[in-house]
Design a protein around this motif. Structure first.
Motif, PDB file in Angstrom:
ATOM      1  N   PHE A 252       0.817  -1.216   0.000  1.00  0.00           N
ATOM      2  CA  PHE A 252       0.000   0.000   0.000  1.00  0.00           C
ATOM      3  C   PHE A 252       0.850   1.264   0.000  1.00  0.00           C
ATOM      4  O   PHE A 252       0.586   2.209  -0.737  1.00  0.00           O
ATOM      5  CB  PHE A 252      -0.947   0.014   1.200  1.00  0.00           C
ATOM      6  CG  PHE A 252      -1.771   1.269   1.290  1.00  0.00           C
ATOM      7  CD1 PHE A 252      -2.790   1.495   0.379  1.00  0.00           C
ATOM      8  CD2 PHE A 252      -1.526   2.228   2.255  1.00  0.00           C
ATOM      9  CE1 PHE A 252      -3.554   2.661   0.443  1.00  0.00           C
ATOM     10  CE2 PHE A 252      -2.277   3.382   2.336  1.00  0.00           C
ATOM     11  CZ  PHE A 252      -3.302   3.605   1.416  1.00  0.00           C
ATOM     12  N   THR A 253       1.868   1.298   0.836  1.00  0.00           N
ATOM     13  CA  THR A 253       2.704   2.496   0.926  1.00  0.00           C
ATOM     14  C   THR A 253       4.153   2.137   0.656  1.00  0.00           C
ATOM     15  O   THR A 253       4.603   1.036   0.925  1.00  0.00           O
ATOM     16  CB  THR A 253       2.617   3.128   2.330  1.00  0.00           C
ATOM     17  OG1 THR A 253       3.012   2.165   3.308  1.00  0.00           O
ATOM     18  CG2 THR A 253       1.215   3.608   2.621  1.00  0.00           C
ATOM     19  N   ARG A 254       4.869   3.073   0.116  1.00  0.00           N
ATOM     20  CA  ARG A 254       6.300   2.911  -0.125  1.00  0.00           C
ATOM     21  C   ARG A 254       6.976   4.212   0.285  1.00  0.00           C
ATOM     22  O   ARG A 254       6.787   5.247  -0.353  1.00  0.00           O
ATOM     23  CB  ARG A 254       6.582   2.597  -1.576  1.00  0.00           C
ATOM     24  CG  ARG A 254       8.068   2.406  -1.866  1.00  0.00           C
ATOM     25  CD  ARG A 254       8.296   2.070  -3.318  1.00  0.00           C
ATOM     26  NE  ARG A 254       7.622   0.833  -3.683  1.00  0.00           N
ATOM     27  CZ  ARG A 254       7.590   0.360  -4.919  1.00  0.00           C
ATOM     28  NH1 ARG A 254       8.173   1.024  -5.898  1.00  0.00           N
ATOM     29  NH2 ARG A 254       6.963  -0.772  -5.188  1.00  0.00           N
ATOM     30  N   ARG A 255       7.737   4.176   1.360  1.00  0.00           N
ATOM     31  CA  ARG A 255       8.371   5.383   1.864  1.00  0.00           C
ATOM     32  C   ARG A 255       9.572   5.763   1.001  1.00  0.00           C
ATOM     33  O   ARG A 255      10.388   4.922   0.642  1.00  0.00           O
ATOM     34  CB  ARG A 255       8.804   5.183   3.309  1.00  0.00           C
ATOM     35  CG  ARG A 255       7.643   5.056   4.261  1.00  0.00           C
ATOM     36  CD  ARG A 255       8.078   4.957   5.690  1.00  0.00           C
ATOM     37  NE  ARG A 255       9.096   5.934   6.038  1.00  0.00           N
ATOM     38  CZ  ARG A 255       9.472   6.180   7.290  1.00  0.00           C
ATOM     39  NH1 ARG A 255       8.910   5.520   8.280  1.00  0.00           N
ATOM     40  NH2 ARG A 255      10.412   7.061   7.549  1.00  0.00           N
ATOM     41  N   ALA A 256       9.658   7.051   0.731  1.00  0.00           N
ATOM     42  CA  ALA A 256      10.722   7.532  -0.134  1.00  0.00           C
ATOM     43  C   ALA A 256      12.104   7.400   0.499  1.00  0.00           C
ATOM     44  O   ALA A 256      13.110   7.322  -0.197  1.00  0.00           O
ATOM     45  CB  ALA A 256      10.459   8.995  -0.504  1.00  0.00           C
ATOM     46  N   ASP A 257      12.149   7.371   1.849  1.00  0.00           N
ATOM     47  CA  ASP A 257      13.448   7.308   2.522  1.00  0.00           C
ATOM     48  C   ASP A 257      13.923   5.868   2.749  1.00  0.00           C
ATOM     49  O   ASP A 257      14.960   5.655   3.357  1.00  0.00           O
ATOM     50  CB  ASP A 257      13.400   8.046   3.863  1.00  0.00           C
ATOM     51  CG  ASP A 257      12.333   7.492   4.796  1.00  0.00           C
ATOM     52  OD1 ASP A 257      11.371   6.874   4.309  1.00  0.00           O
ATOM     53  OD2 ASP A 257      12.460   7.685   6.019  1.00  0.00           O
TER      54      ASP A 257
ATOM     55  N   LEU B  21      14.958   0.520  -1.010  1.00  0.00           N
ATOM     56  CA  LEU B  21      14.377  -0.793  -1.293  1.00  0.00           C
ATOM     57  C   LEU B  21      14.962  -1.388  -2.567  1.00  0.00           C
ATOM     58  O   LEU B  21      15.255  -0.677  -3.524  1.00  0.00           O
ATOM     59  CB  LEU B  21      12.855  -0.679  -1.467  1.00  0.00           C
ATOM     60  CG  LEU B  21      12.054  -0.189  -0.259  1.00  0.00           C
ATOM     61  CD1 LEU B  21      10.582  -0.088  -0.626  1.00  0.00           C
ATOM     62  CD2 LEU B  21      12.239  -1.105   0.932  1.00  0.00           C
ATOM     63  N   TYR B  22      15.147  -2.689  -2.540  1.00  0.00           N
ATOM     64  CA  TYR B  22      15.514  -3.395  -3.755  1.00  0.00           C
ATOM     65  C   TYR B  22      14.806  -4.742  -3.741  1.00  0.00           C
ATOM     66  O   TYR B  22      14.357  -5.218  -2.704  1.00  0.00           O
ATOM     67  CB  TYR B  22      17.034  -3.593  -3.852  1.00  0.00           C
ATOM     68  CG  TYR B  22      17.617  -4.511  -2.792  1.00  0.00           C
ATOM     69  CD1 TYR B  22      17.776  -5.870  -3.038  1.00  0.00           C
ATOM     70  CD2 TYR B  22      17.997  -4.007  -1.552  1.00  0.00           C
ATOM     71  CE1 TYR B  22      18.302  -6.715  -2.078  1.00  0.00           C
ATOM     72  CE2 TYR B  22      18.525  -4.851  -0.582  1.00  0.00           C
ATOM     73  CZ  TYR B  22      18.685  -6.193  -0.854  1.00  0.00           C
ATOM     74  OH  TYR B  22      19.193  -7.026   0.102  1.00  0.00           O
TER      75      TYR B  22
END
Length: 222
Positions: free
Chosen positions: A181-186, A189-190
């Protein structure tokens, strides 16, 4: 939000505690995401020789699942774990020592009798197969009238004394979407590719086989 294992179990737990629950599910049916597309194996920790914490979580979760959802899994009659001869990160003797120290019950199998090649050892152990279709039906029925299918959530806003989900107010929201649902910009992630090979046995008595890293195969009877 989300009607897979996390969402379904959380919703039923909240209902048992006396809460009023609404489940938002983006798809038109339950278990269409990760909960319905995985190995569907209820295991005890034999997958994790390098993690004591994960082995313990698996062992405890196995028993809790059996008690909570006894009708949603079935035994695997012949369940084998093999350690690959090449490129494995653990040798068979160490693997056996780790599982014994964990208190897990298993049996060392005669390697020749298993028909496996390019492995250094094989054990058999108890595991169960999760019936995904039955699980989806169970949660659909148990949460009848409380699930909004075809309702992808686009906004969740903290109001201090509650939250709004796409403008509708609730006391709280629980995200059960496996991080989709959410993906934090900080967050750095890979993603790593993961391939699951699912085979259908030709004979009813053929075993389920889990291989460690390496090159393995079935011995040709000829």
């Amino acid at each position: 939000m989300g009607l897979g294992w996390y969402g379904g179990h959380t919703a039923l737990a909240l209902l048992d505690a006396g809460a009023d629950v609404t489940v938002f599910e983006a798809a038109d049916a339950p278990f269409t995401g990760a909960s319905g597309h995985n190995q569907n194996r209820l295991h005890q920790g034999f997958h994790y020789p390098r993690s004591h914490v994960t082995r313990e979580q698996s062992r405890r979760g196995f028993r809790r699942f059996e008690l909570t959802y006894p009708h949603l899994s079935r035994p695997i009659e012949r369940n084998l774990f093999a350690i690959a001869e090449r490129d494995s990160l653990i040798d068979f003797e160490t693997y056996v020592d780790v599982m014994r120290a964990a208190g897990l019950r298993f049996r060392i199998e005669d390697l020749e009798a298993t028909g496996l090649t390019n492995v250094t050892g094989v054990i058999s152990c108890e595991e169960r197969l999760i019936d995904t279709a039955a699980a989806a039906a169970h949660f659909r029925d148990a949460l009848d009238g409380r699930v909004r299918f075809g309702s992808p959530v686009t906004d969740v806003t903290d109001q201090g004394t509650g939250v709004t989900v796409d403008g509708e107010r609730f006391d709280a929201a629980v995200l059960c979407t496996w991080g989709t649902f959410t993906r934090r910009a900080d967050w750095d992630l890979y993603y790593e590719p993961c391939v699951s090979l699912i085979y259908e046995a030709l004979q009813p008595d053929e075993p389920a086989i889990t291989m460690a890293s390496g090159v393995s195969g079935l011995r040709n009877p000829a």
